[in-house]
Design an enzyme around this catalytic site. Structure first.
Site, PDB file in Angstrom:
ATOM      1  N   ASN A  10       0.872  -1.177   0.000  1.00  0.00           N
ATOM      2  CA  ASN A  10       0.000   0.000   0.000  1.00  0.00           C
ATOM      3  C   ASN A  10       0.905   1.221   0.000  1.00  0.00           C
ATOM      4  O   ASN A  10       1.479   1.572   1.015  1.00  0.00           O
ATOM      5  CB  ASN A  10      -0.890  -0.033   1.249  1.00  0.00           C
ATOM      6  CG  ASN A  10      -1.708   1.235   1.408  1.00  0.00           C
ATOM      7  OD1 ASN A  10      -1.758   2.073   0.498  1.00  0.00           O
ATOM      8  ND2 ASN A  10      -2.349   1.385   2.561  1.00  0.00           N
ATOM      9  N   TRP A  11       1.008   1.858  -1.158  1.00  0.00           N
ATOM     10  CA  TRP A  11       1.946   2.976  -1.286  1.00  0.00           C
ATOM     11  C   TRP A  11       1.444   4.244  -0.586  1.00  0.00           C
ATOM     12  O   TRP A  11       2.177   5.196  -0.430  1.00  0.00           O
ATOM     13  CB  TRP A  11       2.186   3.305  -2.757  1.00  0.00           C
ATOM     14  CG  TRP A  11       2.904   2.238  -3.540  1.00  0.00           C
ATOM     15  CD1 TRP A  11       3.181   0.956  -3.151  1.00  0.00           C
ATOM     16  CD2 TRP A  11       3.435   2.386  -4.864  1.00  0.00           C
ATOM     17  NE1 TRP A  11       3.846   0.306  -4.147  1.00  0.00           N
ATOM     18  CE2 TRP A  11       4.015   1.148  -5.215  1.00  0.00           C
ATOM     19  CE3 TRP A  11       3.469   3.432  -5.789  1.00  0.00           C
ATOM     20  CZ2 TRP A  11       4.632   0.945  -6.457  1.00  0.00           C
ATOM     21  CZ3 TRP A  11       4.074   3.230  -7.013  1.00  0.00           C
ATOM     22  CH2 TRP A  11       4.651   1.996  -7.336  1.00  0.00           C
ATOM     23  N   LYS A  12       0.168   4.272  -0.251  1.00  0.00           N
ATOM     24  CA  LYS A  12      -0.464   5.479   0.317  1.00  0.00           C
ATOM     25  C   LYS A  12      -0.213   6.675  -0.628  1.00  0.00           C
ATOM     26  O   LYS A  12      -0.100   6.455  -1.835  1.00  0.00           O
ATOM     27  CB  LYS A  12       0.047   5.718   1.744  1.00  0.00           C
ATOM     28  CG  LYS A  12      -0.094   4.436   2.588  1.00  0.00           C
ATOM     29  CD  LYS A  12       0.110   4.619   4.053  1.00  0.00           C
ATOM     30  CE  LYS A  12      -0.062   3.268   4.751  1.00  0.00           C
ATOM     31  NZ  LYS A  12       0.028   3.358   6.198  1.00  0.00           N
ATOM     32  N   HIS A 103      -9.286   1.024   5.073  1.00  0.00           N
ATOM     33  CA  HIS A 103      -8.010   1.294   5.752  1.00  0.00           C
ATOM     34  C   HIS A 103      -8.267   2.280   6.894  1.00  0.00           C
ATOM     35  O   HIS A 103      -9.091   3.188   6.766  1.00  0.00           O
ATOM     36  CB  HIS A 103      -7.000   1.868   4.755  1.00  0.00           C
ATOM     37  CG  HIS A 103      -5.618   1.883   5.309  1.00  0.00           C
ATOM     38  ND1 HIS A 103      -5.189   2.857   6.176  1.00  0.00           N
ATOM     39  CD2 HIS A 103      -4.590   1.016   5.169  1.00  0.00           C
ATOM     40  CE1 HIS A 103      -3.942   2.591   6.530  1.00  0.00           C
ATOM     41  NE2 HIS A 103      -3.543   1.489   5.937  1.00  0.00           N
ATOM     42  N   GLU A 105      -6.703   4.749   7.872  1.00  0.00           N
ATOM     43  CA  GLU A 105      -6.523   6.166   7.513  1.00  0.00           C
ATOM     44  C   GLU A 105      -7.770   6.708   6.829  1.00  0.00           C
ATOM     45  O   GLU A 105      -8.113   7.878   6.987  1.00  0.00           O
ATOM     46  CB  GLU A 105      -5.271   6.323   6.635  1.00  0.00           C
ATOM     47  CG  GLU A 105      -4.002   6.147   7.451  1.00  0.00           C
ATOM     48  CD  GLU A 105      -2.823   5.546   6.686  1.00  0.00           C
ATOM     49  OE1 GLU A 105      -2.814   5.597   5.444  1.00  0.00           O
ATOM     50  OE2 GLU A 105      -1.916   5.010   7.359  1.00  0.00           O
ATOM     51  N   GLU A 175      -4.978  -4.838  10.640  1.00  0.00           N
ATOM     52  CA  GLU A 175      -3.980  -3.794  10.825  1.00  0.00           C
ATOM     53  C   GLU A 175      -4.238  -3.065  12.138  1.00  0.00           C
ATOM     54  O   GLU A 175      -5.053  -2.134  12.180  1.00  0.00           O
ATOM     55  CB  GLU A 175      -4.054  -2.788   9.671  1.00  0.00           C
ATOM     56  CG  GLU A 175      -3.775  -3.378   8.310  1.00  0.00           C
ATOM     57  CD  GLU A 175      -3.209  -2.337   7.341  1.00  0.00           C
ATOM     58  OE1 GLU A 175      -2.121  -2.569   6.829  1.00  0.00           O
ATOM     59  OE2 GLU A 175      -3.853  -1.295   7.134  1.00  0.00           O
ATOM     60  N   GLY A 181       2.763   2.572  10.718  1.00  0.00           N
ATOM     61  CA  GLY A 181       3.683   3.699  10.562  1.00  0.00           C
ATOM     62  C   GLY A 181       4.384   4.110  11.842  1.00  0.00           C
ATOM     63  O   GLY A 181       5.014   5.171  11.899  1.00  0.00           O
ATOM     64  N   SER A 221       3.823  -1.752  10.372  1.00  0.00           N
ATOM     65  CA  SER A 221       5.280  -1.803  10.587  1.00  0.00           C
ATOM     66  C   SER A 221       5.873  -3.175  10.277  1.00  0.00           C
ATOM     67  O   SER A 221       6.822  -3.609  10.943  1.00  0.00           O
ATOM     68  CB  SER A 221       5.634  -1.360  12.016  1.00  0.00           C
ATOM     69  OG  SER A 221       5.221  -0.023  12.229  1.00  0.00           O
ATOM     70  N   GLY A 242       3.118  -0.975   4.213  1.00  0.00           N
ATOM     71  CA  GLY A 242       3.119   0.456   3.900  1.00  0.00           C
ATOM     72  C   GLY A 242       4.526   0.912   3.552  1.00  0.00           C
ATOM     73  O   GLY A 242       5.018   0.686   2.448  1.00  0.00           O
ATOM     74  N   GLY A 243       5.201   1.526   4.511  1.00  0.00           N
ATOM     75  CA  GLY A 243       6.520   2.129   4.292  1.00  0.00           C
ATOM     76  C   GLY A 243       7.506   1.240   3.548  1.00  0.00           C
ATOM     77  O   GLY A 243       8.163   1.695   2.595  1.00  0.00           O
TER      78      GLY A 243
HETATM   79  P1  13P Z   1       3.297   0.633   7.592  1.00  0.00           P
HETATM   80  O1  13P Z   1       3.834  -0.653   7.009  1.00  0.00           O
HETATM   81  O2  13P Z   1       3.981   1.847   7.050  1.00  0.00           O
HETATM   82  O3  13P Z   1       3.218   0.588   9.083  1.00  0.00           O
HETATM   83  O4  13P Z   1       1.777   0.756   7.065  1.00  0.00           O
HETATM   84  C1  13P Z   1       0.942  -0.325   7.160  1.00  0.00           C
HETATM   85  C2  13P Z   1      -0.293  -0.032   6.423  1.00  0.00           C
HETATM   86  O5  13P Z   1      -1.059   0.838   6.793  1.00  0.00           O
HETATM   87  C3  13P Z   1      -0.563  -0.802   5.200  1.00  0.00           C
HETATM   88  O6  13P Z   1      -1.853  -0.587   4.737  1.00  0.00           O
END
Ligand code: 13P
Length: 258
Positions: A10-12, A103, A105, A175, A181, A221, A242-243
């Site tokens: 997930n590149w956000k 998600h 967010e 999640e 994050g 994470s 994510g990251g």
């Molecule tokens: P991180 O891997 O950056 O913690 O993000 C996880 C995430 O929200 C994937 O959708």
């Protein structure tokens, strides 16, 4: 039939067009290098870049057996006067196959509730796309021991309302919001415990076969260092990253962490 293992990125809101294309090309070439050494036919990879990259990403991955493309969101409306929104049908027309729904967010910053999320899942399925449905508790909910109850409610008010046939098209992602994050990963025990709980809920709500075949990803994470201990758990079927999905080396290492 064994359930599918998936590593999804997930590149956000990261990567402009050129950066995104470069990242995808890098991921493809690293996977191709590894693929000649290790057979990973049972693992699917999903890349979820921003909307503007979906079509080109689908083209680049069209003949790749392992990689599919997904979007990070879609509108809860079918079409019409909703300025700035992107419909499930539009996503389908880019060649993408998956849509991340729910998600944390989106829930937090865009106030998406269980009703909205159910409408989105419905449209995703109607357009022959596969939802990746996210659930997970916030820190205060875990601290007060309500994490199971919270996740149960998130599922009962959304995807558990769909019929068996539709439900089987859904990939789940647990999640925990406190792990997203933050660099604080759920322990392998915490992840396994919740994934097992979710699988039991699916069994009770649908049946044992469906529960056994549902892919449940862990997100929060997850990185190249901790992925293998998380994925080693029997009910953790991969990750939503994510990251670490923004770096080709790290992401491909995670894919090969099973
Ligand atoms: P991180 O891997 O950056 O913690 O993000 C996880 C995430 O929200 C994937 O959708």
């Amino acid at each position: 039939m064994m359930r599918k293992k998936i590593v999804a990125g997930n590149w956000k809101m990261n990567m402009n067009f050129d950066e995104g294309i470069k990242l995808i090309e890098n991921i493809i070439s690293k996977i191709n290098m590894k693929a000649s050494l290790v057979d990973k036919k049972d693992t699917g990879v999903i890349l979820a870049p921003p909307f503007i990259i979906l079509q080109k990403a689908s083209e680049l991955c069209f003949d790749n057996q392992m990689i599919s493309i997904g979007s990070q969101n879609c509108s809860q409306h079918e079409k019409g006067a909703f300025t700035g929104e992107i419909s499930a049908a539009m996503i389908k027309s880019t060649g993408a196959n998956y849509v991340i729904i729910g998600h944390s967010e989106r829930r937090k910053y865009f106030h998406e509730n269980n009703e909205t999320l159910s409408e989105k899942v419905k449209l995703v399925l109607e357009n022959n796309l596969f939802p990746i449905f996210c659930c997970g508790e916030i820190l205060s909910e875990r601290k007060s021991g309500r994490h199971f109850e919270v996740v149960k409610k998130q599922l009962e008010e959304t995807i558990f309302k769909f019929n068996k046939n539709d439900f089987q098209k859904i990939v789940l992602a647990y999640e925990p919001v406190w792990a997203i994050g933050t660099g604080v990963t759920a322990s392998p025990e915490q992840a396994q415990e919740m994934h097992n709980f979710i699988r039991e809920l699916i069994k009770n709500n649908f049946n044992k076969d469906i529960a056994e075949q549902t892919t449940i990803l862990y997100g929060g994470s997850c990185n190249a260092k901790n992925a293998s201990t998380l994925f080693a758990n029997p009910d953790v079927d991969g990750g939503l990253i994510g990251g670490a999905s923004l770096k080709a080396d790290d992401f491909v290492d995670i894919i090969y962490s099973f």
